[in-house]
Every structure is written in C-alpha cells, then in structure tokens.
Scaffold this motif. Structure first.
Motif, PDB file in Angstrom:
ATOM      1  N   GLY A  38     107.259 -46.700  38.438  1.00  0.00           N
ATOM      2  CA  GLY A  38     105.837 -47.021  38.472  1.00  0.00           C
ATOM      3  C   GLY A  38     104.915 -45.961  39.022  1.00  0.00           C
ATOM      4  N   ALA A  39     105.444 -44.822  39.500  1.00  0.00           N
ATOM      5  CA  ALA A  39     104.560 -43.737  39.927  1.00  0.00           C
ATOM      6  C   ALA A  39     103.798 -43.204  38.720  1.00  0.00           C
ATOM      7  CB  ALA A  39     105.358 -42.623  40.593  1.00  0.00           C
ATOM      8  N   PHE A  40     102.609 -42.663  38.943  1.00  0.00           N
ATOM      9  CA  PHE A  40     101.783 -42.201  37.836  1.00  0.00           C
ATOM     10  C   PHE A  40     102.364 -40.945  37.197  1.00  0.00           C
ATOM     11  CE2 PHE A  40      98.116 -39.679  36.265  1.00  0.00           C
ATOM     12  CZ  PHE A  40      97.689 -40.550  35.270  1.00  0.00           C
ATOM     13  N   ASP A  41     102.800 -39.979  38.016  1.00  0.00           N
ATOM     14  CA  ASP A  41     103.292 -38.722  37.466  1.00  0.00           C
ATOM     15  C   ASP A  41     103.914 -37.914  38.595  1.00  0.00           C
ATOM     16  OD1 ASP A  41     103.853 -36.744  35.639  1.00  0.00           O
ATOM     17  OD2 ASP A  41     101.767 -36.297  35.148  1.00  0.00           O
ATOM     18  N   PHE A  42     104.510 -36.777  38.231  1.00  0.00           N
ATOM     19  CA  PHE A  42     104.942 -35.801  39.236  1.00  0.00           C
ATOM     20  C   PHE A  42     104.527 -34.419  38.746  1.00  0.00           C
ATOM     21  CE2 PHE A  42     108.487 -35.749  36.289  1.00  0.00           C
ATOM     22  CZ  PHE A  42     108.868 -34.418  36.257  1.00  0.00           C
ATOM     23  N   VAL A  43     104.244 -33.550  39.696  1.00  0.00           N
ATOM     24  CA  VAL A  43     103.835 -32.173  39.396  1.00  0.00           C
ATOM     25  C   VAL A  43     104.749 -31.248  40.182  1.00  0.00           C
ATOM     26  CG1 VAL A  43     101.990 -30.471  39.515  1.00  0.00           C
ATOM     27  CG2 VAL A  43     101.454 -32.859  38.980  1.00  0.00           C
ATOM     28  N   GLU A  44     105.375 -30.337  39.464  1.00  0.00           N
ATOM     29  CA  GLU A  44     106.330 -29.447  40.110  1.00  0.00           C
ATOM     30  C   GLU A  44     105.632 -28.226  40.691  1.00  0.00           C
ATOM     31  OE1 GLU A  44     110.628 -27.282  39.067  1.00  0.00           O
ATOM     32  OE2 GLU A  44     109.528 -28.403  37.521  1.00  0.00           O
ATOM     33  N   LYS A  45     106.012 -27.862  41.927  1.00  0.00           N
ATOM     34  CA  LYS A  45     105.488 -26.655  42.571  1.00  0.00           C
ATOM     35  C   LYS A  45     106.222 -25.426  42.042  1.00  0.00           C
ATOM     36  CE  LYS A  45     104.934 -29.254  46.912  1.00  0.00           C
ATOM     37  NZ  LYS A  45     105.419 -29.346  48.320  1.00  0.00           N
ATOM     38  N   PRO A  46     105.533 -24.290  41.895  1.00  0.00           N
ATOM     39  CA  PRO A  46     104.074 -24.129  41.972  1.00  0.00           C
ATOM     40  C   PRO A  46     103.420 -24.729  40.738  1.00  0.00           C
ATOM     41  CG  PRO A  46     105.071 -22.077  41.266  1.00  0.00           C
ATOM     42  CD  PRO A  46     106.216 -23.017  41.572  1.00  0.00           C
ATOM     43  N   PHE A  47     102.240 -25.303  40.907  1.00  0.00           N
ATOM     44  CA  PHE A  47     101.604 -26.013  39.814  1.00  0.00           C
ATOM     45  C   PHE A  47     100.326 -25.306  39.368  1.00  0.00           C
ATOM     46  CE2 PHE A  47     100.754 -28.047  43.944  1.00  0.00           C
ATOM     47  CZ  PHE A  47      99.409 -27.727  44.093  1.00  0.00           C
ATOM     48  N   SER A  48      99.893 -25.634  38.172  1.00  0.00           N
ATOM     49  CA  SER A  48      98.621 -25.149  37.647  1.00  0.00           C
ATOM     50  C   SER A  48      97.496 -25.961  38.281  1.00  0.00           C
ATOM     51  CB  SER A  48      98.586 -25.302  36.124  1.00  0.00           C
ATOM     52  OG  SER A  48      97.265 -25.265  35.644  1.00  0.00           O
ATOM     53  N   ASP A  49      96.532 -25.285  38.894  1.00  0.00           N
ATOM     54  CA  ASP A  49      95.437 -25.987  39.551  1.00  0.00           C
ATOM     55  C   ASP A  49      94.703 -26.906  38.581  1.00  0.00           C
ATOM     56  OD1 ASP A  49      96.118 -24.633  41.809  1.00  0.00           O
ATOM     57  OD2 ASP A  49      94.358 -23.322  41.851  1.00  0.00           O
ATOM     58  N   ASN A  50      94.335 -26.361  37.430  1.00  0.00           N
ATOM     59  CA  ASN A  50      93.569 -27.158  36.478  1.00  0.00           C
ATOM     60  C   ASN A  50      94.361 -28.352  35.967  1.00  0.00           C
ATOM     61  OD1 ASN A  50      91.205 -25.643  36.588  1.00  0.00           O
ATOM     62  ND2 ASN A  50      91.888 -24.226  34.984  1.00  0.00           N
ATOM     63  N   ARG A  89      97.892 -29.012  52.442  1.00  0.00           N
ATOM     64  CA  ARG A  89      96.788 -29.988  52.438  1.00  0.00           C
ATOM     65  C   ARG A  89      95.441 -29.278  52.347  1.00  0.00           C
ATOM     66  NH1 ARG A  89      99.475 -31.821  56.830  1.00  0.00           N
ATOM     67  NH2 ARG A  89      97.652 -31.508  58.194  1.00  0.00           N
ATOM     68  N   ASP A  90      95.299 -28.183  53.083  1.00  0.00           N
ATOM     69  CA  ASP A  90      94.033 -27.442  53.050  1.00  0.00           C
ATOM     70  C   ASP A  90      93.765 -26.869  51.661  1.00  0.00           C
ATOM     71  OD1 ASP A  90      93.663 -28.001  55.714  1.00  0.00           O
ATOM     72  OD2 ASP A  90      94.342 -26.029  56.424  1.00  0.00           O
ATOM     73  N   LEU A 118      90.843 -27.170  46.484  1.00  0.00           N
ATOM     74  CA  LEU A 118      90.910 -27.299  45.034  1.00  0.00           C
ATOM     75  C   LEU A 118      90.109 -28.513  44.564  1.00  0.00           C
ATOM     76  CD1 LEU A 118      92.060 -26.646  42.219  1.00  0.00           C
ATOM     77  CD2 LEU A 118      94.120 -27.937  42.882  1.00  0.00           C
ATOM     78  N   LEU A 119      90.271 -29.622  45.242  1.00  0.00           N
ATOM     79  CA  LEU A 119      89.572 -30.841  44.850  1.00  0.00           C
ATOM     80  C   LEU A 119      88.064 -30.706  45.057  1.00  0.00           C
ATOM     81  CD1 LEU A 119      92.151 -33.339  46.330  1.00  0.00           C
ATOM     82  CD2 LEU A 119      91.673 -33.010  43.895  1.00  0.00           C
ATOM     83  N   ARG A 120      87.671 -30.043  46.145  1.00  0.00           N
ATOM     84  CA  ARG A 120      86.235 -29.823  46.373  1.00  0.00           C
ATOM     85  C   ARG A 120      85.620 -28.997  45.253  1.00  0.00           C
ATOM     86  NH1 ARG A 120      87.752 -29.017  51.778  1.00  0.00           N
ATOM     87  NH2 ARG A 120      87.619 -26.741  51.534  1.00  0.00           N
ATOM     88  N   SER A 121      86.398 -28.068  44.703  1.00  0.00           N
ATOM     89  CA  SER A 121      85.880 -27.234  43.620  1.00  0.00           C
ATOM     90  C   SER A 121      85.579 -28.054  42.374  1.00  0.00           C
ATOM     91  CB  SER A 121      86.891 -26.124  43.279  1.00  0.00           C
ATOM     92  OG  SER A 121      88.021 -26.645  42.588  1.00  0.00           O
ATOM     93  N   ARG A 122      86.153 -29.262  42.298  1.00  0.00           N
ATOM     94  CA  ARG A 122      85.870 -30.176  41.175  1.00  0.00           C
ATOM     95  C   ARG A 122      85.064 -31.379  41.665  1.00  0.00           C
ATOM     96  NH1 ARG A 122      89.854 -28.916  36.900  1.00  0.00           N
ATOM     97  NH2 ARG A 122      89.486 -30.952  35.973  1.00  0.00           N
ATOM     98  N   ARG A 123      84.415 -31.223  42.818  1.00  0.00           N
ATOM     99  CA  ARG A 123      83.537 -32.255  43.385  1.00  0.00           C
ATOM    100  C   ARG A 123      84.274 -33.564  43.672  1.00  0.00           C
ATOM    101  NH1 ARG A 123      78.188 -30.704  42.862  1.00  0.00           N
ATOM    102  NH2 ARG A 123      77.822 -28.922  41.452  1.00  0.00           N
ATOM    103  N   LEU A 124      85.506 -33.448  44.168  1.00  0.00           N
ATOM    104  CA  LEU A 124      86.284 -34.624  44.532  1.00  0.00           C
ATOM    105  C   LEU A 124      86.517 -34.651  46.038  1.00  0.00           C
ATOM    106  CD1 LEU A 124      88.946 -34.640  41.672  1.00  0.00           C
ATOM    107  CD2 LEU A 124      87.068 -36.273  41.985  1.00  0.00           C
ATOM    108  N   LEU A 125      86.299 -35.809  46.637  1.00  0.00           N
ATOM    109  CA  LEU A 125      86.546 -35.986  48.061  1.00  0.00           C
ATOM    110  C   LEU A 125      88.034 -36.187  48.305  1.00  0.00           C
ATOM    111  CD1 LEU A 125      83.674 -38.513  48.897  1.00  0.00           C
ATOM    112  CD2 LEU A 125      83.686 -36.034  49.296  1.00  0.00           C
ATOM    113  N   SER A 126      88.500 -35.773  49.496  1.00  0.00           N
ATOM    114  CA  SER A 126      89.907 -35.983  49.836  1.00  0.00           C
ATOM    115  C   SER A 126      90.044 -36.273  51.328  1.00  0.00           C
ATOM    116  CB  SER A 126      90.753 -34.764  49.461  1.00  0.00           C
ATOM    117  OG  SER A 126      90.384 -33.639  50.230  1.00  0.00           O
TER     118      SER A 126
END
Length: 218
Positions: free
Chosen positions: A113-125, A20-21, A26-34
């Motif tokens: 109906g889920a939007f997507d899935f991302v497999e770990k380890p994932f690309s940050d971008n 979570r941290d 990662l989200l803060r680096s793209r100016r996104l709140l979480s």
C-alpha cells in the motif's frame, strides 16, 4: 459546499540532517512546504501529541511522507506499518527513499500500500513530480472522507418525522401511502420529503437509497 483544503505539506523522516535539509530546499524550490523528523519515533510522537478530537481527521490538508527505509530505532517499514494500522496512509501517501540494497524491501512495501519508492541517488525533478502526484491523491482521499463525514452529519440531523418519511420513501411508497401510514396529510409528506432531499443533497429516492447503503444504513 465544503471549505477548501489547506496548504499541502510534505513530511520528511530521515535520520540524516543533511538529507532532510536538501529535501526541504528541493521542495521549497517547487513552492512546497515541508516538516522534518529525525526518526520514526519523532514522527509518531507528533501524531500522538495531536488533540484526540482531531486525530481521526488528520491530515486535514493534502500531505505525503518521504520516508527513509533504514534508520536507527524503528525502521521506515515499521513506521509505515504503524501508519497503516492507524488508517491514515490513504490521506498520507508514503514514498520510500531507498539505497540499492533496500529496493526489495521498498517493493514489498508498495505491494502493501505504499505509494512508491525512489532509489538514491534520485532525480530531483522526478522525485518532486511523484510528491505532487502523491499530494493530489491525498487531496482526493481527504475530500472523500470529508464528504462521508458531512453525509453522516446530515443523517444525524434529520428529525424523527423526517426519518419516518425517509424509510417509506426508500421503500418506494408514493406520498399518498406515506401520508396514510403516518397519519399526516399528503402536503405535509411533500414538505418533509423536500426537506429530507435537501438535507441529504439528493434528488430522488434512488439516490437516497444508494447514499444510505454507502453509509451502512440501508
């Protein structure tokens, strides 16, 4: 005109603090709140704590959910199904975070109906790109909901006479026949018709009839 939407929010549901941290950073680096939650139960508790009057309109700002598949207690898939039952997954697109062994489960969730899935380890971008796409989809869903609510309110605000005129307008009656049917002057019909079109934000009887069909009133 509807007021602008609030700031986008990404909800993180994962039982590992370090994950979570890392996602929050990662989200803060793209100016996104979480906002993070360590379990499905904690996230549902947040929803249940919302005032009853605001539950039907949550979320009010563009939002998405990054959801781990495997967690102690309720699984990510269980939470997704519960959110679908609440009817909020259109405004809250869900992106599953999966380990290799969870991919079939995540694929099945996307089919439901889920939007997507991302497999770990994932690309940050790549992950944040999908988050931003999910937020855009959320904004569209929220705006559709707000427009529908505004139209319903406009319909509820019509006077009894405006409703009488509306019914005859959508039947295709000209002003003179409407005036005869209601026992009022043609000028009065014109005034009611103009106010009706203004309140319902339409320019023709055809638009009005289509709007009422969308509202389940036709």
């Amino acid at each position: 005109m509807l007021p602008p939407l609030g700031l986008p929010m990404v909800y993180l549901v994962d039982d590992e603090d370090v994950v979570r941290d890392a996602l929050a950073w990662l989200l803060r680096s793209r100016r996104l709140l979480s906002e993070g939650f360590n379990s499905a139960e904690a996230f549902e508790a947040m929803l249940d704590a919302l005032p009853e009057s605001s539950r039907a309109s949550w979320p009010e700002a563009p939002s998405c959910l990054l959801l781990d598949v495997r967690m102690p207690g309720a699984s990510g898939l269980t939470l997704f199904e519960r959110l679908a039952e609440r009817g909020i997954t259109a405004a809250l697109p869900v992106i599953f975070l999966t380990g290799h062994g969870d991919v079939p489960t995540a694929v099945a969730a996307v089919k439901r109906g889920a939007f997507d899935f991302v497999e770990k380890p994932f690309s940050d971008n790549a992950l944040v790109d999908r988050v931003e796409q999910a937020l855009a989809l959320s904004a569209e869903a929220i705006n559709r909901r707000r427009e529908a609510q505004a139209k319903s309110q406009s319909l509820a605000d019509l006077t009894e006479r405006e409703r009488d005129v509306m019914q005859l307008v959508i039947e295709g009656k000209p002003n003179k026949l409407i005036a005869n049917a209601l026992g009022i002057s043609v000028r009065t019909v014109e005034v009611h018709r103009a106010r009706l079109f203004e309140k319902m934000n339409v320019k023709s009887a055809v638009e009005l009839a289509n709007l009422l069909r969308e509202q389940g009133q036709g």
